[in-house]
Write a protein that holds these residues in place. Structure first.
Motif, PDB file in Angstrom:
ATOM      1  N   VAL A 146      -1.290 -13.353  -5.432  1.00  0.00           N
ATOM      2  CA  VAL A 146      -1.975 -12.527  -4.439  1.00  0.00           C
ATOM      3  C   VAL A 146      -1.409 -11.115  -4.388  1.00  0.00           C
ATOM      4  O   VAL A 146      -2.151 -10.126  -4.356  1.00  0.00           O
ATOM      5  CB  VAL A 146      -1.882 -13.191  -3.046  1.00  0.00           C
ATOM      6  CG1 VAL A 146      -2.498 -12.292  -1.988  1.00  0.00           C
ATOM      7  CG2 VAL A 146      -2.600 -14.535  -3.058  1.00  0.00           C
ATOM      8  N   LEU A 147      -0.094 -11.001  -4.385  1.00  0.00           N
ATOM      9  CA  LEU A 147       0.515  -9.672  -4.280  1.00  0.00           C
ATOM     10  C   LEU A 147       0.243  -8.841  -5.534  1.00  0.00           C
ATOM     11  O   LEU A 147      -0.026  -7.636  -5.443  1.00  0.00           O
ATOM     12  CB  LEU A 147       2.024  -9.807  -4.049  1.00  0.00           C
ATOM     13  CG  LEU A 147       2.785  -8.500  -3.783  1.00  0.00           C
ATOM     14  CD1 LEU A 147       2.181  -7.760  -2.594  1.00  0.00           C
ATOM     15  CD2 LEU A 147       4.257  -8.774  -3.554  1.00  0.00           C
ATOM     16  N   SER A 148       0.286  -9.461  -6.699  1.00  0.00           N
ATOM     17  CA  SER A 148      -0.011  -8.738  -7.942  1.00  0.00           C
ATOM     18  C   SER A 148      -1.451  -8.240  -7.946  1.00  0.00           C
ATOM     19  O   SER A 148      -1.737  -7.113  -8.377  1.00  0.00           O
ATOM     20  CB  SER A 148       0.237  -9.630  -9.153  1.00  0.00           C
ATOM     21  OG  SER A 148       1.590 -10.009  -9.241  1.00  0.00           O
ATOM     22  N   ALA A 149      -2.375  -9.077  -7.464  1.00  0.00           N
ATOM     23  CA  ALA A 149      -3.774  -8.664  -7.385  1.00  0.00           C
ATOM     24  C   ALA A 149      -3.950  -7.500  -6.412  1.00  0.00           C
ATOM     25  O   ALA A 149      -4.727  -6.569  -6.664  1.00  0.00           O
ATOM     26  CB  ALA A 149      -4.642  -9.848  -6.955  1.00  0.00           C
ATOM     27  N   ALA A 150      -3.208  -7.546  -5.297  1.00  0.00           N
ATOM     28  CA  ALA A 150      -3.287  -6.445  -4.333  1.00  0.00           C
ATOM     29  C   ALA A 150      -2.748  -5.155  -4.945  1.00  0.00           C
ATOM     30  O   ALA A 150      -3.331  -4.070  -4.772  1.00  0.00           O
ATOM     31  CB  ALA A 150      -2.508  -6.807  -3.073  1.00  0.00           C
ATOM     32  N   LEU A 151      -1.639  -5.240  -5.675  1.00  0.00           N
ATOM     33  CA  LEU A 151      -1.064  -4.054  -6.312  1.00  0.00           C
ATOM     34  C   LEU A 151      -1.995  -3.487  -7.380  1.00  0.00           C
ATOM     35  O   LEU A 151      -2.017  -2.270  -7.613  1.00  0.00           O
ATOM     36  CB  LEU A 151       0.297  -4.398  -6.925  1.00  0.00           C
ATOM     37  CG  LEU A 151       1.418  -4.697  -5.923  1.00  0.00           C
ATOM     38  CD1 LEU A 151       2.658  -5.204  -6.655  1.00  0.00           C
ATOM     39  CD2 LEU A 151       1.756  -3.459  -5.095  1.00  0.00           C
ATOM     40  N   ALA A 152      -2.780  -4.354  -8.018  1.00  0.00           N
ATOM     41  CA  ALA A 152      -3.725  -3.881  -9.033  1.00  0.00           C
ATOM     42  C   ALA A 152      -4.831  -3.015  -8.422  1.00  0.00           C
ATOM     43  O   ALA A 152      -5.517  -2.283  -9.139  1.00  0.00           O
ATOM     44  CB  ALA A 152      -4.346  -5.072  -9.765  1.00  0.00           C
TER      45      ALA A 152
END
Length: 512
Positions: free
Chosen positions: A324-330
């Motif tokens: 989830v956090l990686s997707a948000a950072l993307a």
């Protein structure tokens, strides 16, 4: 006997003053440092309002484990905030014109803060829904009040355009930062902290606003249009709910009846507005092709942006399996380009003209949407980042210029109502994107399953996980089918943006 020449001389002086005023119009002074500081203060609540649209996307699993809401309650926890904002923007914009824009801004901030604390410590799903609804009421006052105050604080066109660009960048940045900040906080604290972060920011607003924000109100000769308020709410809320229900559950008898009910009451609202002595919406504004084109850009632009933001988030997490956090950072590259080009939109328009800037920005957004067609299950992340960054350039320019043109097209005393119309268009566009593009993607996904897929990609992947090795083929087929559905939605959004670019270039041909 001497009074006649004196009177004649006075009349001649007044005539000269009138001629001088026409030939040498007064140029407003440049904005002071205090005014620019006031803009910073105005941007703070806007960031919070936009963050609270997206911050719960990450917090919902934690909230579900803590409060055990039903499926319907989960939907209301997520959506009631947006429903109330969309339904009340026009009303609150008009109310702020009458009782004072700074006064309603601070009142809304107080409601928003109280509701945030209530939400943070809500012991049940029902109380959390009520708190989110109250946050929506407060948020509906903050957005048009802050935007309309900009029209008072920055009378110079160039400065107002730059200020609106900064305001737009704050709104876009808040929406993008919501999931990132939410993910970081949830990693260390309990779910209520995503609401408590509003409190210190609102406290700063209360301390600074009386010193850096002016007050402005309109002395209205006619009573407030209560019938218009009722008709607008009874029309907008069922319509927005129907659109979101269709996005979540598919088109049903319930969503169709609600949409029809809302459409009928909105038609009644428009008829009533033509006869009202002090209408909520000045329908004569839509006689301007430029004004109407800008409202269309808000609707179609947010439809494409909102729909694809949802679908690409699912793509990153469920298809490419980022956390989830990686997707948000993307999502940050797009947020950065939206913010940067929102601020620079006025300079771009000064160089090539508003008409060309809007038309070209729509084409840039369309190029980013159509570029999504190149993505597949194994695509490298950098391709996604480049495409969304390009799309962000287009959205940043068009959203800032749309807001500036809408606010600049009306007298300052009506800017609250105009900002309400503009922001309502953005909200409805987002809801339409989730419903229309989301439903299209879901329909394509299901059609390629031959009965093997569940209603959504997530449910299908859960089912595949229970099948052991045999489920791997089902999971791959489901991911490929979702990508195909995302492609269909991206193509529709891209084509719609291209067509709108041509329309804008034609109807605004008299504008530089």
């Amino acid at each position: 006997m001497a009074t006649v020449p004196v009177l004649r001389l006075s009349a001649e002086v007044e005539q000269l003053r009138t001629i001088f005023a026409v030939t040498h119009p007064t140029v407003p002074p440049p904005a002071s440092r205090r005014t620019w500081l006031g803009l910073v203060v105005l941007t703070l609540p806007v960031i919070l309002v936009s963050m609270d649209f997206s911050v719960l996307y990450l917090a919902m699993p934690t909230i579900a484990r803590a409060l055990h809401p039903s499926a319907t309650q989960e939907l209301w926890i997520l959506d009631v905030y947006g429903f109330l904002i969309a339904g009340l923007l026009i009303t609150m914009g008009n109310l702020g014109d009458r009782i004072g824009r700074r006064a309603i801004l601070l009142t809304g901030a107080g409601v928003f803060g109280l509701a945030s604390v209530t939400a943070a410590f809500a012991p049940s799903a029902g109380l959390l829904i009520a708190a989110r609804a109250l946050m929506g009421v407060g948020g509906a006052t903050l957005m048009p009040a802050s935007l309309s105050l900009i029209a008072n604080m920055f009378p110079r066109d160039a400065e107002r355009a730059r200020a609106i660009g900064i305001w737009t960048a704050g709104f876009a940045g808040g929406a993008a930062l919501g999931p990132v900040i939410g993910g970081l906080l949830l990693h260390h604290f309990w779910w209520g902290v995503v609401f408590l972060i509003n409190v210190p920011v609102l406290a700063l607003l209360f301390v600074a606003a009386p010193f850096v924000l002016p007050e402005f109100r309109v002395r209205a000769a006619h009573p407030f249009d209560l019938l218009g308020v009722a008709l607008s709410l009874l029309g907008l809320l069922p319509l927005v709910y129907a659109v979101k229900d269709a996005a979540a559950e598919g088109i049903s008898v319930r969503s169709t009846l609600l949409a029809g009910f809302g459409a009928v009451l909105l038609a009644a609202f428009l008829m009533q507005q033509r006869r009202a002595r002090a209408p909520l919406v000045n329908l004569r504004l839509f006689a301007s092709a430029t004004f109407s084109a800008c409202i269309a850009i808000a609707l179609v632009g947010m439809m494409a942006q909102g729909g694809m933001a949802y679908l690409t988030n699912v793509f990153l997490q469920s298809v490419q399996r980022y956390d989830v956090l990686s997707a948000a950072l993307a999502g940050l590259p797009m947020a950065v380009t939206i913010a940067a080009f929102s601020i620079g939109a006025s300079r771009i328009a000064a160089r090539i003209g508003v008409r060309r800037a809007l038309a070209y920005s729509l084409l840039l957004a369309a190029a980013g949407n159509l570029g999504i067609l190149s993505l597949d299950v194994t695509s490298d992340l950098w391709i996604f980042l480049v495409l969304t960054a390009v799309t962000g350039i287009g959205y940043g320019i068009q959203f800032a210029l749309v807001t500036d043109v809408v606010i600049g097209s009306v007298p300052p005393e009506h800017s609250g109502a105009a900002s309400g119309i503009s922001e309502t268009s953005f909200e409805l566009g987002t809801a339409m994107g989730l419903a229309l593009l989301g439903s299209l993607a879901t329909a394509v996904f299901r059609s390629r399953g031959d009965g093997r897929f569940a209603d959504s990609l997530g449910e299908t992947l859960d089912r595949a996980g229970d099948l052991g090795p045999a489920g791997e083929q089902l999971a791959l087929a489901a991911r490929e089918a979702f990508v195909t559905g995302m492609h269909a939605a991206a193509a529709v959004g891209g084509v719609a943006l291209i067509l709108l670019s041509a329309v804008v270039a034609y109807v605004m041909r008299d504008r530089v």
